[in-house]
Design an enzyme around this catalytic site. Structure first.
Site, PDB file in Angstrom:
ATOM      1  N   VAL A  33      29.402  27.938  50.299  1.00 41.27           N
ATOM      2  CA  VAL A  33      30.550  27.925  51.202  1.00 41.27           C
ATOM      3  C   VAL A  33      30.262  27.047  52.425  1.00 41.27           C
ATOM      4  CG1 VAL A  33      31.941  29.361  52.754  1.00 41.27           C
ATOM      5  CG2 VAL A  33      31.452  30.138  50.431  1.00 41.27           C
ATOM      6  N   THR A  63      32.974  36.194  53.204  1.00 41.15           N
ATOM      7  CA  THR A  63      33.896  37.259  52.798  1.00 41.15           C
ATOM      8  C   THR A  63      33.467  38.562  53.464  1.00 41.15           C
ATOM      9  OG1 THR A  63      34.201  36.148  50.704  1.00 41.15           O
ATOM     10  CG2 THR A  63      34.858  38.469  50.791  1.00 41.15           C
ATOM     11  N   GLU A 104      37.407  31.527  52.110  1.00 41.91           N
ATOM     12  CA  GLU A 104      37.113  30.390  51.243  1.00 41.91           C
ATOM     13  C   GLU A 104      37.421  30.763  49.798  1.00 41.91           C
ATOM     14  OE1 GLU A 104      36.080  27.236  51.966  1.00 41.91           O
ATOM     15  OE2 GLU A 104      36.595  27.222  49.850  1.00 41.91           O
ATOM     16  N   LEU A 161      42.472  33.504  31.475  1.00 44.45           N
ATOM     17  CA  LEU A 161      42.806  34.459  30.408  1.00 44.45           C
ATOM     18  C   LEU A 161      41.787  34.331  29.289  1.00 44.45           C
ATOM     19  CD1 LEU A 161      46.670  34.472  29.734  1.00 44.45           C
ATOM     20  CD2 LEU A 161      45.248  36.291  30.664  1.00 44.45           C
ATOM     21  N   LYS A 162      40.624  33.773  29.606  1.00 50.52           N
ATOM     22  CA  LYS A 162      39.647  33.590  28.531  1.00 50.52           C
ATOM     23  C   LYS A 162      38.790  34.839  28.409  1.00 50.52           C
ATOM     24  CE  LYS A 162      36.852  30.212  26.275  1.00 50.52           C
ATOM     25  NZ  LYS A 162      36.707  31.058  25.110  1.00 50.52           N
ATOM     26  N   GLY A 209      35.708  37.062  27.220  1.00 53.44           N
ATOM     27  CA  GLY A 209      34.298  36.692  27.077  1.00 53.44           C
ATOM     28  C   GLY A 209      33.389  37.873  27.354  1.00 53.44           C
ATOM     29  N   CYS A 245      30.698  36.245  43.531  1.00 50.33           N
ATOM     30  CA  CYS A 245      31.883  36.770  44.221  1.00 50.33           C
ATOM     31  C   CYS A 245      32.528  37.973  43.550  1.00 50.33           C
ATOM     32  CB  CYS A 245      32.914  35.664  44.383  1.00 50.33           C
ATOM     33  SG  CYS A 245      32.390  34.413  45.550  1.00 50.33           S
ATOM     34  N   ARG A 296      23.287  34.632  39.793  1.00 53.56           N
ATOM     35  CA  ARG A 296      23.701  35.926  40.326  1.00 53.56           C
ATOM     36  C   ARG A 296      24.654  36.647  39.367  1.00 53.56           C
ATOM     37  NH1 ARG A 296      25.081  34.149  46.377  1.00 53.56           N
ATOM     38  NH2 ARG A 296      25.292  32.143  45.342  1.00 53.56           N
TER      39      ARG A 296
HETATM   40  C1  UDX Z   1      35.200  32.819  41.888  1.00 51.03           C
HETATM   41  C2  UDX Z   1      36.650  32.443  42.247  1.00 51.03           C
HETATM   42  O1  UDX Z   1      37.203  31.643  41.189  1.00 51.03           O
HETATM   43  C3  UDX Z   1      36.705  31.710  43.566  1.00 51.03           C
HETATM   44  O2  UDX Z   1      38.058  31.468  43.928  1.00 51.03           O
HETATM   45  C4  UDX Z   1      36.028  32.554  44.644  1.00 51.03           C
HETATM   46  O3  UDX Z   1      36.036  31.888  45.885  1.00 51.03           O
HETATM   47  C5  UDX Z   1      34.600  32.896  44.227  1.00 51.03           C
HETATM   48  O4  UDX Z   1      34.617  33.544  42.956  1.00 51.03           O
HETATM   49  P1  UDX Z   1      33.127  31.598  40.740  1.00 51.03           P
HETATM   50  O5  UDX Z   1      32.438  32.912  40.789  1.00 51.03           O
HETATM   51  O6  UDX Z   1      32.382  30.396  41.169  1.00 51.03           O
HETATM   52  O7  UDX Z   1      34.474  31.631  41.634  1.00 51.03           O
HETATM   53  O8  UDX Z   1      33.556  31.303  39.222  1.00 51.03           O
HETATM   54  P2  UDX Z   1      34.821  31.461  38.284  1.00 51.03           P
HETATM   55  O9  UDX Z   1      34.996  30.181  37.581  1.00 51.03           O
HETATM   56  O10 UDX Z   1      35.977  32.012  38.963  1.00 51.03           O
HETATM   57  O11 UDX Z   1      34.264  32.498  37.205  1.00 51.03           O
HETATM   58  C6  UDX Z   1      33.836  33.811  37.553  1.00 51.03           C
HETATM   59  C7  UDX Z   1      33.423  34.572  36.333  1.00 51.03           C
HETATM   60  O12 UDX Z   1      34.547  34.878  35.520  1.00 51.03           O
HETATM   61  C8  UDX Z   1      32.461  33.834  35.416  1.00 51.03           C
HETATM   62  O13 UDX Z   1      31.495  34.743  34.956  1.00 51.03           O
HETATM   63  C9  UDX Z   1      33.317  33.334  34.281  1.00 51.03           C
HETATM   64  O14 UDX Z   1      32.612  33.169  33.081  1.00 51.03           O
HETATM   65  C10 UDX Z   1      34.338  34.466  34.179  1.00 51.03           C
HETATM   66  N1  UDX Z   1      35.631  34.055  33.614  1.00 51.03           N
HETATM   67  C11 UDX Z   1      36.442  33.185  34.278  1.00 51.03           C
HETATM   68  C12 UDX Z   1      36.059  34.593  32.402  1.00 51.03           C
HETATM   69  O15 UDX Z   1      35.360  35.388  31.778  1.00 51.03           O
HETATM   70  N2  UDX Z   1      37.278  34.214  31.914  1.00 51.03           N
HETATM   71  C13 UDX Z   1      38.109  33.358  32.561  1.00 51.03           C
HETATM   72  O16 UDX Z   1      39.207  33.084  32.044  1.00 51.03           O
HETATM   73  C14 UDX Z   1      37.661  32.824  33.783  1.00 51.03           C
END
Ligand code: UDX
Length: 442
Positions: free
Chosen positions: A11, A119, A149, A253-254, A256, A263, A330
């Site tokens: 950030v 945050t 952020e 919507l994926k 997994g 976060c 993390r």
């Molecule tokens: C997230 C938020 O997107 C961001 O706006 C915030 O500021 C910080 O947290 P980040 O943790 O970097 O960002 O990654 P992100 O791409 O959002 O994915 C978070 C987790 O969700 C990952 O483990 C990812 O694999 C999972 N995910 C994401 C899914 O399982 N399915 C999805 O469709 C999207």
């Protein structure tokens, strides 16, 4: 404008570099001298696309220092972007934030706006304001602004330059004006970022409500995916069919292996904790956390059911980071799954294109016993990783993993059993290969 950024993580550093790129002079402060030396040599301490290029391009406008005393002394705007990790009870740990707040109070010599980017729980800005007003030198005017952020790791620079929105929470007219001026370049061509003003508590809430909503979306779709397996539906077709509804949308919507990262896990827990403190428990958020906990180890649970014993067997794990495009470890599901594999007596063959070093630290924190750690072998290519293994778990959707030739599994493994937590392979491909294959929601 003399801008200082406290904290040079995802950030803080990205904010500082992007503000420098829009013409501001920025001093980035961190306690870690090694990091400061690295940044002064033009290198980024984090892996983030486009960041180093912007650091080099704007080097005249960027300073990196551990000397917080001088940095805070005459700063006009100080951004606080330090980490707010979780306490064991799920609440947010604000120690780093307050450390900086204390240093600001001790060193500030002129009027200043303190912008909280970290945050923080709703109400924290008010507490910081109270503290600073009581502790800064006499006659200094100080305003606290909440400016959360929303960047995601791996796309942090793009997410900040072309942000979905800039949220600024303050009721102070002077602070409002200065924040407008500071962000003006980003609200214009070519960036055109929407700029939204509100009160501080609302701004603090926007951050948690957004992250928790996204986490909920993931837990919901993961639960639907698990149910698809029971009833014979295919989650990929289901999400395609859902995503065309503009009220739902086709992003996030994926299905997994659950969400990880810096976060969602902590922000869901922190908001849930806060809601309980106010005796207004957010039950949807509680459910989201519970679903994710189980989803993270869903692949291991399937694998364990298929094998009588894993004792002494080699199991490959492809991908260690919590998602592709970052080296961050993390809350990565790989850690929980590998711990369970080791507990069950398996030896682990691990592969990740960039995350191995950080994974070693993460697993050493989780499992201090070095003899157990030694049962993990690390590889720099997938062929060598899966060789002679009885099963393979796919944990991260790195392109080299998604595009790995499915034929190699049969060629190289002792027995082929694939537990694909990211739905990398199409069911048609799998059918042709005729191998044991488990994925999510199909
Ligand atoms: C997230 C938020 O997107 C961001 O706006 C915030 O500021 C910080 O947290 P980040 O943790 O970097 O960002 O990654 P992100 O791409 O959002 O994915 C978070 C987790 O969700 C990952 O483990 C990812 O694999 C999972 N995910 C994401 C899914 O399982 N399915 C999805 O469709 C999207």
């Amino acid at each position: 404008m003399k801008i200082v950024i406290a904290g040079t993580g995802y950030v803080g550093l990205v904010t500082g570099v992007v503000l420098a790129n829009t013409g501001h002079n920025v001093t980035c402060v961190d306690v870690d001298q090694k990091k400061i030396d690295l940044m002064n040599s033009g290198k980024s301490p984090i892996y983030e696309e486009g960041l180093e290029e912007l650091m080099v391009k704007n080097k005249e406008r960027l300073n990196y220092t551990t000397d917080y005393k001088n940095a805070y002394k005459n700063a006009e705007v100080i951004f606080i972007g330090v980490a707010t990790p979780e306490h064991v009870d799920g609440s947010a740990n604000l120690d780093y934030v307050y450390e900086v707040v204390k240093q600001i109070a001790e060193n500030l010599e002129n009027d200043c706006i303190v912008v909280i980017k970290s945050t923080v729980p709703i109400g924290t800005n008010d507490e910081i304001e109270k503290y600073l007003k009581e502790h800064v030198k006499e006659n200094i005017q100080i305003s606290i602004v909440s400016n959360p952020e929303f960047l995601a790791q791996g796309t942090a620079v793009k997410d900040t330059l072309y942000a979905s929105r800039i949220v600024v929470g303050t009721e102070d007219e002077r602070a409002k004006e200065i924040m407008r001026e500071l962000y003006e370049p980003l609200t214009k061509e070519p960036y055109n970022v929407p700029y939204i003003s509100m009160n501080r508590k609302s701004a603090e809430m926007v951050k948690y409500a957004s992250n928790d909503f996204l986490a909920l979306k993931i837990s919901y779709i993961n639960e639907i995916a698990n149910f698809c397996e029971k009833v014979g539906a295919n989650i990929e077709d289901v999400t395609k069919g859902m995503g065309y509804d503009p009220r739902i949308g086709n992003k996030f919507l994926k299905a997994g292996i659950g969400y990880g990262g810096s976060c969602f896990p902590k922000d869901t827990k922190a908001l849930h904790w806060l809601s309980r403190k106010f005796e207004a428990e957010l039950k949807t958020v509680r459910a989201c956390i519970e679903v994710n906990k189980l989803q993270k180890i869903r692949m291991y649970t399937k694998l364990k059911n298929d094998f009588k014993s894993l004792n002494g067997e080699n199991v490959a794990v492809l991908g260690l980071t919590f998602k592709a495009g970052t080296d961050d470890m993390r809350e990565a599901p790989s850690i929980d799954n590998i711990e369970l594999l080791l507990d069950a007596g398996a030896n682990v063959h691990a592969y990740d294109p960039i995350g191995i070093e950080k994974f070693k630290t993460a697993i050493a924190n989780r499992i201090p016993d070095e003899t157990v750690q030694k049962r993990i072998q690390y590889f720099d290519n997938i062929d060598a990783t899966i060789k002679d293994c009885v099963a393979v778990m796919i944990m991260t959707e790195w392109p080299e993993i998604v595009n790995y030739d499915i034929k190699n599994f049969k060629k190289l493994m002792k027995t082929v059993a694939i537990y694909d937590g990211r739905n990398c392979y199409s069911l048609e491909e799998i059918k042709k290969e005729n191998v044991k294959y488990e994925s999510i929601g199909r």
